[in-house]
Scaffold this active site. Sequence first.
Site, PDB file in Angstrom:
ATOM      1  N   GLY A 104      -2.181   3.279  12.957  1.00 31.80           N
ATOM      2  CA  GLY A 104      -1.541   2.625  11.814  1.00 31.80           C
ATOM      3  C   GLY A 104      -2.228   3.055  10.527  1.00 31.80           C
ATOM      4  O   GLY A 104      -2.978   4.043  10.500  1.00 31.80           O
ATOM      5  N   GLY A 105      -1.990   2.291   9.458  1.00 31.56           N
ATOM      6  CA  GLY A 105      -2.534   2.663   8.153  1.00 31.56           C
ATOM      7  C   GLY A 105      -4.054   2.763   8.145  1.00 31.56           C
ATOM      8  O   GLY A 105      -4.613   3.741   7.634  1.00 31.56           O
ATOM      9  N   ALA A 106      -4.730   1.765   8.714  1.00 33.98           N
ATOM     10  CA  ALA A 106      -6.198   1.770   8.688  1.00 33.98           C
ATOM     11  C   ALA A 106      -6.747   2.916   9.541  1.00 33.98           C
ATOM     12  O   ALA A 106      -7.673   3.622   9.129  1.00 33.98           O
ATOM     13  CB  ALA A 106      -6.732   0.429   9.183  1.00 33.98           C
ATOM     14  N   ASN A 123      -4.685   1.864  -1.864  1.00 32.15           N
ATOM     15  CA  ASN A 123      -5.128   0.462  -1.887  1.00 32.15           C
ATOM     16  C   ASN A 123      -5.982   0.123  -3.110  1.00 32.15           C
ATOM     17  O   ASN A 123      -6.454  -0.998  -3.241  1.00 32.15           O
ATOM     18  CB  ASN A 123      -5.827   0.058  -0.579  1.00 32.15           C
ATOM     19  CG  ASN A 123      -7.235   0.609  -0.432  1.00 32.15           C
ATOM     20  OD1 ASN A 123      -7.629   1.538  -1.118  1.00 32.15           O
ATOM     21  ND2 ASN A 123      -7.986   0.031   0.485  1.00 32.15           N
ATOM     22  N   LYS A 140       0.818  -1.226   0.000  1.00 32.03           N
ATOM     23  CA  LYS A 140       0.000   0.000   0.000  1.00 32.03           C
ATOM     24  C   LYS A 140       0.853   1.278   0.000  1.00 32.03           C
ATOM     25  O   LYS A 140       0.498   2.250  -0.647  1.00 32.03           O
ATOM     26  CB  LYS A 140      -0.922   0.016   1.215  1.00 32.03           C
ATOM     27  CG  LYS A 140      -2.046  -1.001   1.188  1.00 32.03           C
ATOM     28  CD  LYS A 140      -2.955  -0.731   2.378  1.00 32.03           C
ATOM     29  CE  LYS A 140      -3.946  -1.818   2.612  1.00 32.03           C
ATOM     30  NZ  LYS A 140      -4.837  -1.523   3.739  1.00 32.03           N
ATOM     31  N   GLY A 177      -5.735   3.418  17.811  1.00 35.69           N
ATOM     32  CA  GLY A 177      -4.836   3.020  16.727  1.00 35.69           C
ATOM     33  C   GLY A 177      -4.334   4.220  15.946  1.00 35.69           C
ATOM     34  O   GLY A 177      -4.975   5.282  15.938  1.00 35.69           O
ATOM     35  N   ASP A 221     -10.033   2.682   2.588  1.00 35.37           N
ATOM     36  CA  ASP A 221     -10.302   2.110   3.918  1.00 35.37           C
ATOM     37  C   ASP A 221     -11.244   2.998   4.721  1.00 35.37           C
ATOM     38  O   ASP A 221     -12.196   2.525   5.341  1.00 35.37           O
ATOM     39  CB  ASP A 221      -8.994   1.966   4.721  1.00 35.37           C
ATOM     40  CG  ASP A 221      -8.169   0.764   4.278  1.00 35.37           C
ATOM     41  OD1 ASP A 221      -8.755  -0.236   3.868  1.00 35.37           O
ATOM     42  OD2 ASP A 221      -6.926   0.847   4.358  1.00 35.37           O
TER      43      ASP A 221
END
Length: 265
Positions: free
Chosen positions: A136-138, A94, A73, A134, A110
């Site tokens: 991170g990427g998501a 993505n 990604k 969180g 996402d």
Amino acid sequence: MMEITGNTRLYGIVADPVSQVKTPQTMRKVFDQRGTDGVLVPMHVSSENLPAFVQGLRSVLNFGGMIATVPHKTAMVDLCDDITPAARMVGAVNIVRRNSDGSLSGDILDGQGFVGGLRQHGIEPKSLRVFLGGAGGAAKAIAFALADAGVARLDLYNRTQAKAQDIIARLQAVYPMVAMAAVGASPVGYDLVINATSLGMRPEDPFPFDVSGLSADQTVAEIIMTPTLTPLLAVAQEKGCRIQFGLPMLECQIELMADFMGVAK
Ligand SMILES: NC(=O)c1ccc[n+]([C@@H]2O[C@H](COP(=O)([O-])OP(=O)(O)OC[C@H]3O[C@@H](n4cnc5c(N)ncnc54)[C@H](OP(=O)(O)O)[C@@H]3O)[C@@H](O)[C@H]2O)c1
């Protein structure tokens, strides 16, 4: 059963490893619903070979686009000719569309998938006070999509606090009207509480944040898809919270991905 012919348009999902992906089957249903003569196939490509692979796809005239997943990604950002502002801010792509001139356009879906999943289940994020676990990427993609959807407050909790602060700094530059802060592990006092960490897949995982103060007036949402009822969702359900599973985020994205790759409705 759809037959592949010389007219079939080709799409892919590129990953390493790739055998775990479920998108070929899921996209098959979307193609069938839309009456598309297309097929989406798994493409197992290492990080080392990704640039040459992507370059080659530019010359495949019947190639419509591809989904990019772990670990590609981030690398895909620099391999596309243009990417959306959301993908630029998140630093990840993505979904890729091959345009008729062979150029490649990328986006990250996402966050839109998550927000779309909420709305499909009757939860409108506009004006809500949100606790997001969180960074991170998501989580990053979800944070941007929630800010874009007009949440009233967006607080981020992450094990590595500097990552939460970095997301907030970038978000505030674009969405100054949304109140934001990097906060501690307690989601007390928020309307919508989200787990966007990778915790919850393995039985031995700790909770992603402090669940002791969850109350029945809150909605608790997951992005973990397996197990369906994560330990977090199980506790939230026991406490009378409304819960949102992880799968709708992916289901919504599949439709958005098909749209982005130009699959006619
Ligand atoms: N439902 C869907 O459609 C969908 C879509 C995308 C992803 N996902 C799922 O979302 C999860 C996260 O994906 P991602 O791409 O964001 O991963 P990622 O970039 O690796 O981020 C992982 C996040 O989890 C946190 N974390 C990991 N282990 C931890 C631990 N032991 N204690 C505390 N925090 C921990 C990390 O905190 P640090 O920053 O401190 O390391 C980070 O915030 C994955 O399980 C993925 O399968 C679901």
